[in-house]
Design a protein around this motif. Structure first.
Motif, PDB file in Angstrom:
ATOM      1  N   ALA A  87       0.832  -1.206   0.000  1.00 25.63           N
ATOM      2  CA  ALA A  87       0.000   0.000   0.000  1.00 25.63           C
ATOM      3  C   ALA A  87       0.867   1.256   0.000  1.00 25.63           C
ATOM      4  N   GLU A  88       1.974   1.243   0.735  1.00 28.03           N
ATOM      5  CA  GLU A  88       2.865   2.404   0.733  1.00 28.03           C
ATOM      6  C   GLU A  88       3.487   2.612  -0.640  1.00 28.03           C
ATOM      7  N   ASN A  89       3.841   1.519  -1.325  1.00 30.54           N
ATOM      8  CA  ASN A  89       4.337   1.652  -2.691  1.00 30.54           C
ATOM      9  C   ASN A  89       3.284   2.283  -3.592  1.00 30.54           C
ATOM     10  N   ALA A  90       2.017   1.888  -3.397  1.00 29.46           N
ATOM     11  CA  ALA A  90       0.935   2.470  -4.196  1.00 29.46           C
ATOM     12  C   ALA A  90       0.802   3.958  -3.935  1.00 29.46           C
ATOM     13  N   GLY A 113       8.404   4.561   1.241  1.00 28.06           N
ATOM     14  CA  GLY A 113       9.401   3.498   1.134  1.00 28.06           C
ATOM     15  C   GLY A 113      10.710   4.075   0.628  1.00 28.06           C
ATOM     16  N   PHE A 114      11.809   3.429   0.998  1.00 28.84           N
ATOM     17  CA  PHE A 114      13.096   3.933   0.483  1.00 28.84           C
ATOM     18  C   PHE A 114      14.198   2.885   0.537  1.00 28.84           C
ATOM     19  N   ARG A 115      13.974   1.728   1.176  1.00 29.20           N
ATOM     20  CA  ARG A 115      15.075   0.788   1.375  1.00 29.20           C
ATOM     21  C   ARG A 115      15.262  -0.198   0.228  1.00 29.20           C
ATOM     22  N   LEU A 142      -3.114   4.549   7.278  1.00 23.71           N
ATOM     23  CA  LEU A 142      -2.756   5.173   6.005  1.00 23.71           C
ATOM     24  C   LEU A 142      -3.859   6.107   5.521  1.00 23.71           C
ATOM     25  N   ALA A 143      -5.123   5.727   5.741  1.00 19.71           N
ATOM     26  CA  ALA A 143      -6.237   6.577   5.309  1.00 19.71           C
ATOM     27  C   ALA A 143      -6.245   7.897   6.066  1.00 19.71           C
TER      28      ALA A 143
END
Length: 559
Positions: free
Chosen positions: A33-36, A94-96, A180-181
């Motif tokens: 979901a974070e990638n989205a 995300g970043f790793r 997240l929402a």
């Protein structure tokens, strides 16, 4: 704008906090979901098949072309950062470059994706345990990405068996989506379980519109929101969004809805959470906690995300600055404003607490009165005293209806904030003599700053008292009450309660108007220091509906 997925340099990999990213079904949902969200999606669909250990996350974001799709599941391949310096200016969730690689290690990973720019078709790729493509085919899909993981933890059955029950895992997934929402209110969420709708979250402009979808007992009129534009001590432009449940309408048995988010992600921040709880002190009933969500958006250099693999713990610079801003922001949010005249108060009459207190006469105290009335940068509504009901409630009229104000606890709120701002002890002549005190009671009065000394066998002389009690006939009883324990703030609450106007006291219109004017200027006018609601709102629109004033004359007469 297309992005390029490329490997991180070894020195950057060495600096990244070590740890497995995917340790549960909820963690898999979180990372996908974070990638989205990082891809700019506005709609995210999550499909869960918990019995099959399978899940799918589909979005309408930017998508990936074939070249990036081939690289995305390799270890430490990412488009988010490219060097060690980028670790200190992270703007993405995300970043790793670990999430997709971990999913490939622990399950069967397949991704369908089509870039939004200059791509007439999409591609499907299946990956092996090392994150390398093993199958490729053209796929006709809309721009965006669909990531599917099946047989999760199938190659590590010991871990699968050690995970919580199905219900607990689903609850954790729901918590992830809710978090997240709140942080990204503009996103539409759809969650399915075994191809059946589970829950949906509609998008909104702010978190205030999301919170009632998560807490069904909370209505949007029970919430107050504030957004501040700030500048940190290092001159970084920042914003602080605060959404609070009004203390006279909603609160919780646990501090489970005291939430802090930083730059788009809910984090554990004990210092800030305690600041929130402290800001609601003496506005809630005993052993109750507020509903509060705050979101800090600040410059990336103010945050170090590289503290915990799950990115739920961070290092936040200028912590004292943020604590001060949060306290001031919550105080401003809890004040009465013209917006309160437009929202209905959903308190039931049966919840009003009756106070059986002895008769007394309302006396103005001009010395303390000046201590609390300050100029405030808010416009206050006009409340006009109309009448007194049962010598207990003041009817206050305004342009949109009327309020019923409980006179004792409104005055108690006024006096408490006065005492909080100017706790003054004055000498008393002759001294008051207390008897039969325990050493603990004597120490308690001394701890509150009172001058007390032995005056014989089991006798003590009190030579100073709180100013609010100075002229009262029951001052002796009040001192004994104060001696039974509590800190200075508890003593101020007890003093305010004892000195406030008693229910059953008749007031004339000028006295009622004076009390209303003083009460509406307090910092926390919604509840008394014990957490009881002070006023009941009867709005004009609600009255019109009840009396059916919208009916035409002919219909109302049966014509």
């Amino acid at each position: 704008m297309s992005v390029v997925i490329q490997p991180l340099p070894p020195e950057a990999i060495d600096l990244i906090a070590a740890g497995e990213v995917i340790d549960s079904l909820a963690a898999a949902v979180r990372e996908l979901a974070e990638n989205a969200l990082d891809s700019g999606a506005t709609r995210i669909v999550i499909s869960l098949f918990p019995d099959l250990w399978r899940l799918q996350v589909a979005d309408n974001g930017r998508g990936m072309d074939l070249e990036n799709l081939r690289l995305c599941a390799k270890a430490h391949y990412t488009s988010k950062i490219h060097s060690c310096e980028d670790l200190w200016k992270i703007t993405s969730l995300g970043f790793r470059g670990e999430a997709l690689h971990s999913l490939a290690q622990f399950g069967n990973l397949e991704i369908w994706s089509r870039a939004a720019e200059n791509c007439e078709s999409g591609w499907r790729i299946a990956y092996n345990r090392q994150g390398k493509p093993i199958e490729e085919e053209i796929s006709a899909i809309a721009p965006g990405t669909i990531a599917t993981i099946s047989n999760l933890f199938g190659n590590v059955p010991v871990r699968r068996n050690a995970l919580p029950s199905k219900m607990q895992q689903l609850k954790a997934v729901q918590e992830i989506v809710q978090q997240l929402a709140l942080c990204h209110p503009q996103i539409a969420w759809q969650v399915l379980q075994d191809e059946q709708p589970w829950f949906n979250l509609s998008p909104g402009a702010t978190a205030k519109e999301i919170l009632p979808q998560l807490l069904k007992s909370v209505q949007i009129n029970d919430l107050q929101a504030l957004q501040l534009t700030l500048e940190t001590p290092t001159e970084d432009p920042s914003t602080l969004e605060i959404v609070v449940g009004l203390p006279d309408r909603c609160h919780r048995r646990r501090a489970d809805w005291v939430r802090v988010a930083v730059n788009g992600r809910i984090v554990r921040a004990p210092e800030l959470e305690q600041t929130i709880i402290a800001a609601f002190a003496r506005t809630l009933p005993r052993d109750r906690y507020p509903v509060c969500f705050l979101h800090i958006n600040t410059a990336p250099r103010q945050i170090d995300w590289n503290r915990h693999p799950a990115k739920t713990e961070i290092y936040l610079h200028s912590l004292d600055f943020w604590r001060e801003q949060i306290s001031q922001g919550i105080e401003a949010t809890l004040r009465l404003s013209p917006a309160d005249l437009q929202s209905a108060q959903h308190q039931r009459l049966s919840n009003l607490l009756k106070a059986a207190e002895p008769q007394g006469r309302y006396r103005l105290n001009p010395d303390l009165q000046t201590a609390v009335i300050r100029d405030r940068d808010i416009s206050l509504m006009e409340l006009r005293a109309v009448a007194q009901v049962n010598k207990t409630y003041i009817i206050a009229e305004h342009n949109s209806g009327l309020w019923l104000v409980e006179q004792h606890i409104a005055h108690e709120r006024v006096l408490y904030e006065q005492l909080l701002d100017s706790w003054e002890l004055v000498p008393i002549e002759p001294s008051l003599i207390l008897t039969q005190l325990t050493p603990k009671q004597v120490a308690q009065l001394q701890g509150l700053g009172l001058e007390i000394e032995s005056f014989g066998e089991q006798m003590w002389a009190v030579r100073t008292v709180p100013q609010a009690l100075h002229q009262r006939e029951d001052c002796l009883d009040a001192l004994i009450e104060l001696s039974w324990g509590g800190d200075l703030q508890a003593a101020q609450v007890a003093t305010a309660c004892r000195t406030a106007i008693r229910n059953g006291t008749p007031l004339n219109l000028p006295e009622m108007q004076d009390l209303l004017d003083r009460w509406k200027r307090t910092r926390n006018p919604r509840t008394c220091p014990h957490g009881r609601p002070i006023y009941l709102s009867l709005e004009e629109a609600a009255l019109a509906r009840f009396f059916r004033r919208h009916w035409v004359i002919g219909k109302s007469h049966g014509i």
